[in-house]
Enzyme design. Structure first.
Site: not given
Length: 365
Positions: A191, A243
């Site tokens: 990763s 948001k």
């Protein structure tokens, strides 16, 4: 018995007072430390060649008698002289071929020995080691030449995208200066770890190191039903439709989940483009599934360039280069040591736990 009980109570009271005083001092020190942060540190350098010479010398002293040691010393001196002579001859030939120098000019040639700078990156979920690595790289770039090399011994199962993105950018600084960069993977570079590793000109992996995991994952619990069961209301106020998409405490709508998945997909595309940029020979769609490979399989998939341990690579480098381990350490004032000891301990424990949990996803077998 009554005396022992009273004495025990006295000891407990005394211990309580001492602990309270320590906590007060630590609190004052923490506040003072925050007002005047001390971020100074220092670079340490260790020459690997000298370590190898010491190992060899100790073993020879125990394996050979005095006469054999004298013969070894003579043979070594002869070998060193022949090596220096060969290096000078090569340097003269290179200079003459490159600049058309005359014989008089060639005689003044100095042999410039290659230097290899070694860094260690042991990554947690926040890529905290990048704080040290940025200083180490800054120091190395003040001295490194294009004929030198930087080797990073990298171990990481990945973590936060932005943190590993910054760590990758630190390695990019080396490439931008035209200095060869090699990454050695002894255990795992998955990763975010592979996000860093793929920047290198050359990736060396141990045969059973875990490599890959070119994917993105996000997971979080949701306590909304538990809160509802106990008649606890959860209110969230935002300005801007996106948001906040998903939350741990409230109901997550299908639209919010879709937006969250969309963000993950966009991050995955960025990750794939990043890997493709530095390793264009990869079949990115085959390897960017989030899967991992052992080093020997990673080589076949062109995720790495050769098999071997960092020890193999650096010991071989010592034959022709001066190899230096470079590390950066922060200086800590007494205030910082007292004030942040508990805080750092808790934070490190939490980070370590999350790192271990993250590493479990990259464990094979």
């Amino acid at each position: 018995m009554e005396f022992l009980a009273e004495y025990g109570i006295f000891l407990l009271k005394a211990l309580t007072i001492v602990v309270s005083i320590v906590l007060v001092i630590a609190g004052v020190a923490a506040v003072s430390g925050k007002q005047k942060p001390n971020h100074d540190g220092f670079i340490t350098v260790n020459k690997v060649n000298d370590d190898l010479d010491d190992y060899k010398e100790i073993l020879e002293e125990n394996l050979y008698d005095k006469d054999e040691l004298k013969e070894l010393e003579k043979a070594r001196d002869k070998e060193d002289k022949e090596k220096v002579k060969a290096e000078k001859a090569k340097a003269k030939a290179d200079k003459k071929a490159g600049k058309g120098a005359g014989e008089d000019d060639v005689d003044t040639v100095e042999v410039i020995k290659k230097r290899v700078f070694v860094l260690d990156f042991d990554g947690d979920i926040k890529a905290s080691a990048a704080d040290f690595m940025r200083e180490e790289i800054t120091a190395i770039l003040t001295m490194a030449r294009k004929e030198d090399e930087v080797v990073v011994r990298l171990e990481s199962g990945g973590g936060m995208v932005h943190s590993y993105g910054l760590a990758s950018s630190q390695l990019q600084r080396i490439k931008d200066k035209g200095i060869p960069l090699t990454v050695c993977i002894d255990k795992v570079a998955a990763s975010g770890g592979y996000m860093m590793a793929c920047i290198a000109d050359k990736i060396v992996s141990a045969p059973f190191a875990i490599v890959g995991s070119i994917g993105v994952v996000a997971q979080l619990p949701n306590f909304s039903r538990l809160l509802k069961k106990h008649d606890v209301d959860f209110e969230m106020f935002t300005a801007g439709e996106y948001k906040r998409t998903v939350t741990m405490f409230g109901h997550n709508s299908a639209k919010a989940k879709d937006k969250f998945r969309e963000d993950l997909e966009e991050t995955h595309v960025l990750f794939k483009n990043h890997v493709t940029r530095f390793r264009p020979g990869l079949n990115i769609e085959e390897v960017a599934t989030g899967d991992t490979w052992y080093g020997q399989d990673a080589l076949e998939n062109k995720l790495v360039d050769q098999l071997g341990t960092s020890d193999d690579y650096l010991v071989a480098a010592c034959n022709d280069a001066d190899v230096f381990e470079v590390s950066y350490e922060f200086k800590k004032s007494l205030q910082e040591k007292l004030g942040f000891a508990v805080q750092m301990g808790v934070e490190k424990a939490a980070t370590r736990f999350l790192t271990i949990m993250n590493a479990q996803t990259h464990t094979k077998g």
